[in-house]
Scaffold this active site. Structure first.
Site, PDB file in Angstrom:
ATOM      1  N   ALA A  45       0.922  -1.183   0.109  1.00  0.00           N
ATOM      2  CA  ALA A  45      -0.011  -0.020  -0.223  1.00  0.00           C
ATOM      3  C   ALA A  45       0.733   1.256   0.060  1.00  0.00           C
ATOM      4  O   ALA A  45       0.755   2.269   0.869  1.00  0.00           O
ATOM      5  CB  ALA A  45      -1.119   0.071   1.122  1.00  0.00           C
ATOM      6  N   LEU A  46       1.634   1.306  -0.881  1.00  0.00           N
ATOM      7  CA  LEU A  46       2.763   2.300  -0.890  1.00  0.00           C
ATOM      8  C   LEU A  46       2.255   3.725  -1.166  1.00  0.00           C
ATOM      9  O   LEU A  46       1.414   3.821  -1.993  1.00  0.00           O
ATOM     10  CB  LEU A  46       3.773   1.994  -2.087  1.00  0.00           C
ATOM     11  CG  LEU A  46       4.550   0.597  -1.937  1.00  0.00           C
ATOM     12  CD1 LEU A  46       5.871   0.462  -3.063  1.00  0.00           C
ATOM     13  CD2 LEU A  46       5.099   0.437  -0.578  1.00  0.00           C
ATOM     14  N   HIS A  47       2.858   4.562  -0.368  1.00  0.00           N
ATOM     15  CA  HIS A  47       2.774   6.100  -0.900  1.00  0.00           C
ATOM     16  C   HIS A  47       4.055   6.583  -0.813  1.00  0.00           C
ATOM     17  O   HIS A  47       5.106   6.005  -0.800  1.00  0.00           O
ATOM     18  CB  HIS A  47       1.927   6.602   0.557  1.00  0.00           C
ATOM     19  CG  HIS A  47       2.434   6.189   1.759  1.00  0.00           C
ATOM     20  ND1 HIS A  47       3.535   6.469   2.181  1.00  0.00           N
ATOM     21  CD2 HIS A  47       1.803   5.307   2.703  1.00  0.00           C
ATOM     22  CE1 HIS A  47       3.840   6.043   3.497  1.00  0.00           C
ATOM     23  NE2 HIS A  47       2.623   5.619   3.703  1.00  0.00           N
ATOM     24  N   HIS A  50       7.140   5.783   1.552  1.00  0.00           N
ATOM     25  CA  HIS A  50       7.746   4.603   1.037  1.00  0.00           C
ATOM     26  C   HIS A  50       8.714   4.840  -0.015  1.00  0.00           C
ATOM     27  O   HIS A  50       9.831   4.280  -0.002  1.00  0.00           O
ATOM     28  CB  HIS A  50       6.941   3.448   0.642  1.00  0.00           C
ATOM     29  CG  HIS A  50       5.860   3.087   1.710  1.00  0.00           C
ATOM     30  ND1 HIS A  50       4.528   3.309   1.595  1.00  0.00           N
ATOM     31  CD2 HIS A  50       5.963   2.606   3.168  1.00  0.00           C
ATOM     32  CE1 HIS A  50       3.862   2.738   2.568  1.00  0.00           C
ATOM     33  NE2 HIS A  50       4.719   2.244   3.465  1.00  0.00           N
ATOM     34  N   GLN A  74       2.123  -9.525  13.317  1.00  0.00           N
ATOM     35  CA  GLN A  74       2.496  -8.352  13.996  1.00  0.00           C
ATOM     36  C   GLN A  74       0.946  -7.713  14.234  1.00  0.00           C
ATOM     37  O   GLN A  74       1.079  -6.545  14.865  1.00  0.00           O
ATOM     38  CB  GLN A  74       3.446  -7.375  13.498  1.00  0.00           C
ATOM     39  CG  GLN A  74       2.856  -6.771  12.056  1.00  0.00           C
ATOM     40  CD  GLN A  74       3.971  -6.035  11.384  1.00  0.00           C
ATOM     41  OE1 GLN A  74       4.861  -6.548  10.772  1.00  0.00           O
ATOM     42  NE2 GLN A  74       3.952  -4.838  11.146  1.00  0.00           N
ATOM     43  N   SER A 200      -0.606   4.158   5.246  1.00  0.00           N
ATOM     44  CA  SER A 200      -1.355   3.405   4.411  1.00  0.00           C
ATOM     45  C   SER A 200      -2.855   3.285   5.172  1.00  0.00           C
ATOM     46  O   SER A 200      -3.815   3.157   4.415  1.00  0.00           O
ATOM     47  CB  SER A 200      -0.533   2.061   4.404  1.00  0.00           C
ATOM     48  OG  SER A 200       0.637   2.062   3.755  1.00  0.00           O
TER      49      SER A 200
HETATM   50  P1  AMP Z   1       4.291   0.301   6.591  1.00  0.00           P
HETATM   51  O1  AMP Z   1       3.723   1.327   5.957  1.00  0.00           O
HETATM   52  O2  AMP Z   1       4.074  -0.236   7.736  1.00  0.00           O
HETATM   53  O3  AMP Z   1       4.503  -0.798   5.733  1.00  0.00           O
HETATM   54  O4  AMP Z   1       6.054   0.796   6.738  1.00  0.00           O
HETATM   55  C1  AMP Z   1       6.997   0.376   6.031  1.00  0.00           C
HETATM   56  C2  AMP Z   1       8.294   1.534   6.170  1.00  0.00           C
HETATM   57  O5  AMP Z   1       7.945   2.613   5.649  1.00  0.00           O
HETATM   58  C3  AMP Z   1       8.476   1.620   7.817  1.00  0.00           C
HETATM   59  O6  AMP Z   1       9.979   1.842   7.929  1.00  0.00           O
HETATM   60  C4  AMP Z   1       7.908   2.642   7.793  1.00  0.00           C
HETATM   61  O7  AMP Z   1       8.257   3.482   9.273  1.00  0.00           O
HETATM   62  C5  AMP Z   1       8.028   3.499   6.575  1.00  0.00           C
HETATM   63  N1  AMP Z   1       7.014   4.687   6.552  1.00  0.00           N
HETATM   64  C6  AMP Z   1       5.546   4.677   6.707  1.00  0.00           C
HETATM   65  N2  AMP Z   1       4.990   5.784   6.676  1.00  0.00           N
HETATM   66  C7  AMP Z   1       6.160   6.788   6.485  1.00  0.00           C
HETATM   67  C8  AMP Z   1       6.132   8.243   6.167  1.00  0.00           C
HETATM   68  N3  AMP Z   1       5.138   8.875   6.044  1.00  0.00           N
HETATM   69  N4  AMP Z   1       7.295   8.611   5.795  1.00  0.00           N
HETATM   70  C9  AMP Z   1       8.411   7.829   5.935  1.00  0.00           C
HETATM   71  N5  AMP Z   1       8.477   6.596   6.108  1.00  0.00           N
HETATM   72  C10 AMP Z   1       7.342   5.938   6.232  1.00  0.00           C
END
Ligand code: AMP
Length: 292
Positions: A45-47, A50, A74, A200
């Site tokens: 669910a990349l933004h 990521h 988790q 996400s």
């Molecule tokens: P996830 O959203 O849980 O899949 O996180 C994957 C990685 O992206 C983790 O290391 C998060 O800390 C990082 N991450 C999530 N949201 C952000 C954001 N807004 N800015 C920077 N890194 C992020």
């Protein structure tokens, strides 16, 4: 025969590796050429947050590999594993366009085959009474999957967002405690224009909640600036909590902690200090944090 000419988007599509054997084969090819490897673990669910991690990965290593795995270990039974957003095709496009080199997206059975019986027990920053107070099984699940990913990839560096600040500290701790060679690198939080940290889970917010959501970051900014100006910690943190509650949130915690150990601090003199918060808007739980 000449290779067919593909549209741009397809030409840039990266390899998608579904099992550890395929992952290791790809990594071995790169290593044989002396290339360094950066791993960015995600749940997809990349933004743009990521994407910023991929940019950092490319700056730190020759090859950027991203894992996309919604890790059941988790999530607690009452959490959102079942409806966590899954946008795999869009993720592949975004990661490819960001210059990534390969995606590791194993099915659950590859990561946790029948008979899997191991979980890391984590202390220190994982027992700081922040996220762990509200999600008691969460960090064991995170630590176990991240340890697996670090073993599977053996990257030179692994990139994690400061958005999940306690998680970053937990992972730095296990990498050090378990002698993983990967250098753990934290990346700054990417935000919407109004300050809301990209997540996400922001898609869960109703339009009313979305309007209220930036109040969490705004309260942290205000609190950090009061503390820098010499305000007493207890009062400044209480004021932040009150303003977040006034915006309609139910606060799980807002705390000032030592930025390295996550131990409680009574004043900025004990710093470096980090403000960390988690609060619910309706059924959506948001977390955020900021340096003081
Ligand atoms: P996830 O959203 O849980 O899949 O996180 C994957 C990685 O992206 C983790 O290391 C998060 O800390 C990082 N991450 C999530 N949201 C952000 C954001 N807004 N800015 C920077 N890194 C992020």
């Amino acid at each position: 025969m000449e290779a067919p000419i593909l549209p741009d988007s397809q030409q840039r599509r990266v390899p998608i590796l579904r099992d550890v054997a395929a992952l290791r084969a790809a990594l071995a090819g790169w290593r044989a050429r002396g290339e360094t490897i950066a791993l960015t673990p995600t749940m997809g669910a990349l933004h743009a947050g990521h994407v910023s991690l991929v940019a950092l990965a490319k700056a730190k290593a020759d090859r950027a590999i991203m894992s996309i795995f919604v890790n059941p270990a988790q999530f607690a039974a009452n959490e959102d594993f079942g409806w966590y957003p899954r946008t795999f095709d869009a993720d592949v496009e975004l990661f490819s366009a960001a210059g990534g080199d390969a995606i590791f997206a194993p099915p659950v059975e590859e990561m946790y085959p029948q008979g899997f019986a191991t979980a890391l027990q984590v202390g220190g920053p994982a027992a700081a009474s922040l996220e762990d107070r509200f999600r008691p099984t969460h960090f064991s699940g995170v630590a176990t999957v991240v340890a697996k990913l670090l073993n599977q990839c053996q990257p030179d560096v692994a990139i994690f967002g400061e958005k999940d600040f306690q998680q970053l500290r937990v992972i730095a701790r296990i990498a050090s405690d378990l002698d993983f060679e990967a250098k753990i690198i934290g990346a700054p939080t990417v935000r919407e224009k109004d300050g809301l940290a990209l997540s996400s889970r922001n898609v869960y917010l109703t339009s009313e909640e979305r309007k209220a959501a930036p109040a969490l970051y705004a309260a942290l900014v205000c609190c950090a600036s009061a503390l820098r100006g010499g305000a007493a910690m207890e009062q400044a943190v209480a004021a932040a909590r009150a303003s977040v509650e006034a915006a309609g949130f139910t606060v799980d915690y807002i705390e000032a902690r030592h930025a390295e150990t996550l131990a409680p601090v009574a004043s900025t003199a004990e710093g470096p200090v980090r403000l960390l918060a988690a609060a619910k808007l309706g059924r959506t739980r948001l977390i955020d944090n900021i340096a003081v």
